[in-house]
Design a protein around this motif. Structure first.
Motif, PDB file in Angstrom:
ATOM      1  N   ALA A 114       4.900   4.579   7.113  1.00  0.00           N
ATOM      2  CA  ALA A 114       4.607   5.663   8.035  1.00  0.00           C
ATOM      3  C   ALA A 114       3.164   5.627   8.519  1.00  0.00           C
ATOM      4  O   ALA A 114       2.802   6.361   9.444  1.00  0.00           O
ATOM      5  N   GLY A 115       2.350   4.750   7.902  1.00  0.00           N
ATOM      6  CA  GLY A 115       0.946   4.684   8.255  1.00  0.00           C
ATOM      7  C   GLY A 115       0.487   3.273   8.551  1.00  0.00           C
ATOM      8  O   GLY A 115       0.733   2.729   9.633  1.00  0.00           O
ATOM      9  N   GLU A 116      -0.165   2.639   7.575  1.00  0.00           N
ATOM     10  CA  GLU A 116      -0.784   1.327   7.780  1.00  0.00           C
ATOM     11  C   GLU A 116       0.184   0.253   8.254  1.00  0.00           C
ATOM     12  O   GLU A 116      -0.194  -0.666   8.987  1.00  0.00           O
ATOM     13  N   LEU A 117       1.434   0.325   7.815  1.00  0.00           N
ATOM     14  CA  LEU A 117       2.401  -0.727   8.142  1.00  0.00           C
ATOM     15  C   LEU A 117       3.377  -0.326   9.240  1.00  0.00           C
ATOM     16  O   LEU A 117       4.371  -1.031   9.468  1.00  0.00           O
ATOM     17  N   ALA A 118       3.113   0.766   9.918  1.00  0.00           N
ATOM     18  CA  ALA A 118       4.027   1.223  10.965  1.00  0.00           C
ATOM     19  C   ALA A 118       4.230   0.131  12.008  1.00  0.00           C
ATOM     20  O   ALA A 118       3.279  -0.436  12.542  1.00  0.00           O
ATOM     21  N   GLY A 119       5.502  -0.192  12.266  1.00  0.00           N
ATOM     22  CA  GLY A 119       5.834  -1.208  13.253  1.00  0.00           C
ATOM     23  C   GLY A 119       5.791  -2.636  12.750  1.00  0.00           C
ATOM     24  O   GLY A 119       6.140  -3.554  13.494  1.00  0.00           O
ATOM     25  N   LEU A 120       5.361  -2.842  11.505  1.00  0.00           N
ATOM     26  CA  LEU A 120       5.311  -4.191  10.953  1.00  0.00           C
ATOM     27  C   LEU A 120       6.617  -4.531  10.242  1.00  0.00           C
ATOM     28  O   LEU A 120       7.383  -3.647   9.858  1.00  0.00           O
ATOM     29  N   ARG A 121       6.861  -5.805  10.064  1.00  0.00           N
ATOM     30  CA  ARG A 121       8.061  -6.269   9.386  1.00  0.00           C
ATOM     31  C   ARG A 121       7.746  -6.599   7.934  1.00  0.00           C
ATOM     32  O   ARG A 121       6.890  -7.434   7.651  1.00  0.00           O
ATOM     33  N   VAL A 122       8.405  -5.913   7.021  1.00  0.00           N
ATOM     34  CA  VAL A 122       8.225  -6.151   5.587  1.00  0.00           C
ATOM     35  C   VAL A 122       9.388  -7.012   5.107  1.00  0.00           C
ATOM     36  O   VAL A 122      10.546  -6.584   5.154  1.00  0.00           O
ATOM     37  N   PRO A 182       1.511  -4.845 -11.975  1.00  0.00           N
ATOM     38  CA  PRO A 182       1.374  -3.785 -12.978  1.00  0.00           C
ATOM     39  C   PRO A 182       0.546  -4.286 -14.161  1.00  0.00           C
ATOM     40  O   PRO A 182       0.750  -5.402 -14.644  1.00  0.00           O
ATOM     41  N   GLU A 183      -0.398  -3.467 -14.612  1.00  0.00           N
ATOM     42  CA  GLU A 183      -1.231  -3.827 -15.751  1.00  0.00           C
ATOM     43  C   GLU A 183      -1.316  -2.644 -16.707  1.00  0.00           C
ATOM     44  O   GLU A 183      -0.749  -1.579 -16.446  1.00  0.00           O
ATOM     45  N   VAL A 184      -2.032  -2.843 -17.797  1.00  0.00           N
ATOM     46  CA  VAL A 184      -2.109  -1.786 -18.803  1.00  0.00           C
ATOM     47  C   VAL A 184      -2.977  -0.626 -18.346  1.00  0.00           C
ATOM     48  O   VAL A 184      -2.810   0.509 -18.819  1.00  0.00           O
ATOM     49  N   ASP A 185      -3.905  -0.876 -17.430  1.00  0.00           N
ATOM     50  CA  ASP A 185      -4.830   0.172 -17.009  1.00  0.00           C
ATOM     51  C   ASP A 185      -4.608   0.642 -15.580  1.00  0.00           C
ATOM     52  O   ASP A 185      -5.208   1.629 -15.151  1.00  0.00           O
ATOM     53  N   ALA A 186      -3.771  -0.073 -14.820  1.00  0.00           N
ATOM     54  CA  ALA A 186      -3.572   0.280 -13.414  1.00  0.00           C
ATOM     55  C   ALA A 186      -2.383  -0.487 -12.869  1.00  0.00           C
ATOM     56  O   ALA A 186      -1.967  -1.512 -13.427  1.00  0.00           O
ATOM     57  N   ILE A 187      -1.841   0.005 -11.756  1.00  0.00           N
ATOM     58  CA  ILE A 187      -0.893  -0.783 -10.982  1.00  0.00           C
ATOM     59  C   ILE A 187      -1.526  -1.001  -9.615  1.00  0.00           C
ATOM     60  O   ILE A 187      -1.969  -0.052  -8.955  1.00  0.00           O
ATOM     61  N   GLU A 188      -1.626  -2.265  -9.226  1.00  0.00           N
ATOM     62  CA  GLU A 188      -2.218  -2.625  -7.945  1.00  0.00           C
ATOM     63  C   GLU A 188      -1.120  -3.057  -6.996  1.00  0.00           C
ATOM     64  O   GLU A 188      -0.195  -3.780  -7.393  1.00  0.00           O
ATOM     65  N   MET A 189      -1.219  -2.637  -5.745  1.00  0.00           N
ATOM     66  CA  MET A 189      -0.232  -2.980  -4.726  1.00  0.00           C
ATOM     67  C   MET A 189      -0.956  -3.343  -3.443  1.00  0.00           C
ATOM     68  O   MET A 189      -2.017  -2.801  -3.145  1.00  0.00           O
ATOM     69  N   ALA A 190      -0.365  -4.273  -2.708  1.00  0.00           N
ATOM     70  CA  ALA A 190      -0.969  -4.689  -1.439  1.00  0.00           C
ATOM     71  C   ALA A 190       0.111  -5.144  -0.483  1.00  0.00           C
ATOM     72  O   ALA A 190       1.187  -5.600  -0.895  1.00  0.00           O
ATOM     73  N   ALA A 191      -0.189  -5.016   0.804  1.00  0.00           N
ATOM     74  CA  ALA A 191       0.632  -5.616   1.847  1.00  0.00           C
ATOM     75  C   ALA A 191      -0.140  -6.820   2.372  1.00  0.00           C
ATOM     76  O   ALA A 191      -1.258  -6.664   2.878  1.00  0.00           O
ATOM     77  N   VAL A 192       0.439  -8.001   2.209  1.00  0.00           N
ATOM     78  CA  VAL A 192      -0.235  -9.248   2.566  1.00  0.00           C
ATOM     79  C   VAL A 192       0.487  -9.872   3.746  1.00  0.00           C
ATOM     80  O   VAL A 192       1.700 -10.103   3.700  1.00  0.00           O
ATOM     81  N   GLU A 200      -3.856 -12.246   5.587  1.00  0.00           N
ATOM     82  CA  GLU A 200      -4.666 -11.026   5.641  1.00  0.00           C
ATOM     83  C   GLU A 200      -4.063  -9.933   4.764  1.00  0.00           C
ATOM     84  O   GLU A 200      -2.853  -9.702   4.790  1.00  0.00           O
ATOM     85  N   VAL A 201      -4.904  -9.285   3.968  1.00  0.00           N
ATOM     86  CA  VAL A 201      -4.463  -8.135   3.183  1.00  0.00           C
ATOM     87  C   VAL A 201      -4.533  -6.911   4.092  1.00  0.00           C
ATOM     88  O   VAL A 201      -5.614  -6.424   4.429  1.00  0.00           O
ATOM     89  N   ARG A 202      -3.368  -6.417   4.499  1.00  0.00           N
ATOM     90  CA  ARG A 202      -3.293  -5.330   5.484  1.00  0.00           C
ATOM     91  C   ARG A 202      -3.498  -3.952   4.858  1.00  0.00           C
ATOM     92  O   ARG A 202      -3.921  -3.022   5.527  1.00  0.00           O
ATOM     93  N   ALA A 203      -3.151  -3.809   3.597  1.00  0.00           N
ATOM     94  CA  ALA A 203      -3.338  -2.541   2.889  1.00  0.00           C
ATOM     95  C   ALA A 203      -3.400  -2.851   1.403  1.00  0.00           C
ATOM     96  O   ALA A 203      -2.810  -3.834   0.932  1.00  0.00           O
ATOM     97  N   ARG A 204      -4.125  -2.023   0.661  1.00  0.00           N
ATOM     98  CA  ARG A 204      -4.288  -2.290  -0.769  1.00  0.00           C
ATOM     99  C   ARG A 204      -4.583  -0.985  -1.492  1.00  0.00           C
ATOM    100  O   ARG A 204      -5.300  -0.126  -0.976  1.00  0.00           O
ATOM    101  N   VAL A 205      -4.046  -0.835  -2.692  1.00  0.00           N
ATOM    102  CA  VAL A 205      -4.323   0.360  -3.480  1.00  0.00           C
ATOM    103  C   VAL A 205      -4.301  -0.007  -4.960  1.00  0.00           C
ATOM    104  O   VAL A 205      -3.543  -0.890  -5.388  1.00  0.00           O
TER     105      VAL A 205
END
Length: 376
Positions: A117-125, A71-81, A86-91
């Motif tokens: 429900a999408g990019e991480l379907a079937g993966l273990r978090v 989390p930052e002052v101008d945006a919140i960045e999230m990723a699945a690593v 490998e960065v599997r998803a990022r926003v």
């Protein structure tokens, strides 16, 4: 063994045998156990480059992921690593006001639901790691003070855990950036490292001493941006009696470029394309103020590498020779003789990769514990 392939990348069974000192059959059994748990994968080596019968290559699984948050002052960045790096998803979600801890937790939970429900379907978090630009107490991961976010005594980890049902770890963003660059980036192979991170919230830092991340007695080490800067030319001063991050500032770079907002990639591109003399002078001014801070760090800590991330890496790459020369001119000759001043190698993923690393910590410490409770 899992840590070896996670931090060192894919390795042959023969190399793992040499690294662990175990016999080949024990290594084979351990690899099979980790593979059965879905934590590593085995593949045949490149047959064109070896003579004889090479051993299979073992790699960390990309299907085991950590959810990383910054989390930052101008945006919140999230990723699945992935465990394989490998960065599997990022926003990146742009913000028009400061985000609260409760809103950050809600954003994490919503994004995680969508990705499962999408990019991480079937993966273990396996968990969530949060890189916060502020003081994070080591004993309980409470954000004691994140001044630019307006967070004080924020139990953001508990909020995210309640919202997601996953284990959560929280750390200072720059310290996590230092860890990431030490393990996977510009500082690989360096045991003593000073890392400075330049972000929307200012300048933070991390220290690696003898290969270990140093947090200090409370977990607050590395707050370089809050120190008073040495300003040799009075005309360079812009912030009165302000601290370093008031003078060496991302927002000042955005201002001289005429940008209201930008992520690291857009800012770097704009600086590289700029031809206006005002831009060059502002970058030069910030470089002149940054160099005494780096020289002091070299004198006090005697690192083998100084790594600059975020907009600080852009100040370096804008004229690396000038910054290195300024640091060498102001530091003691022996400590500065062999030091390397390097841009962060992980780019705008550095803090997210660091956040993922603390989320992976429990798994790496005990790979077979709790697997039944962390499936996506």
């Amino acid at each position: 063994m899992l840590r070896l392939v996670h931090e060192g990348g894919p390795q042959s069974r023969a190399r793992l045998t040499a690294a662990t000192g175990l016999n080949r059959s024990t290594v084979a059994d351990l690899v099979t156990t980790l593979a059965d748990a879905g934590l590593v994968v085995e593949r045949e080596p490149d047959q064109t480059r070896r003579v004889g019968r090479p051993s299979p290559v073992v790699a960390a699984s990309g299907d085991v992921v950590a959810f990383a948050v910054n989390p930052e002052v101008d945006a919140i960045e999230m990723a699945a690593v992935g465990l394989n790096g490998e960065v599997r998803a990022r926003v990146r979600e742009e913000l028009d006001r400061l985000i609260t801890p409760e809103e950050a937790a809600a954003s994490v939970a919503r994004t995680l639901r969508e990705w499962r429900a999408g990019e991480l379907a079937g993966l273990r978090v396996v968990g969530v790691g949060i890189a916060v630009p502020g003081l994070v107490r080591a004993t309980d991961a409470v954000v004691r003070y994140a001044p630019h976010l307006g967070w004080r005594d924020a139990s953001v980890g508990a909020l995210v855990q309640e919202a997601t049902g996953l284990p959560v770890a929280v750390g200072n963003d720059a310290s996590l950036g230092a860890m990431a660059e030490h393990l996977f980036g510009a500082a690989v192979g360096h045991l003593d490292v000073v890392y400075l991170n330049g972000g929307a919230s200012g300048i933070g830092g991390g220290l690696i001493v003898d290969g270990r991340l140093v947090g200090g007695s409370g977990g607050y080490a590395g707050e370089w941006g809050q120190n008073r800067p040495v300003i040799l030319a009075p005309a360079d001063r812009r912030a009165g009696e302000g601290v370093l991050e008031d003078e060496v500032s991302r927002s000042r770079l955005l201002g001289v470029l005429g940008l209201a907002a930008a992520d690291d990639v857009a800012l770097a591109d704009a600086l590289a394309a700029a031809t206006d003399a005002d831009v060059f002078e502002e970058v030069s001014r910030q470089r002149r103020i940054l160099s005494p801070t780096l020289a002091s760090a070299v004198n006090v800590l005697n690192p083998s590498a100084v790594v600059l991330g975020g907009f600080l890496s852009m100040i370096l790459t804008h004229d690396a020779d000038a910054l290195v020369a300024a640091v060498r001119a102001q530091a003691m000759s022996d400590p500065v003789a062999d030091v390397m001043i390097l841009p962060a190698a992980l780019g705008d993923d550095r803090l997210l990769i660091g956040a993922a690393e603390i989320a992976f910590a429990s798994l790496l410490a005990d790979p077979l514990a709790g697997t039944a409770n962390t499936d996506a």
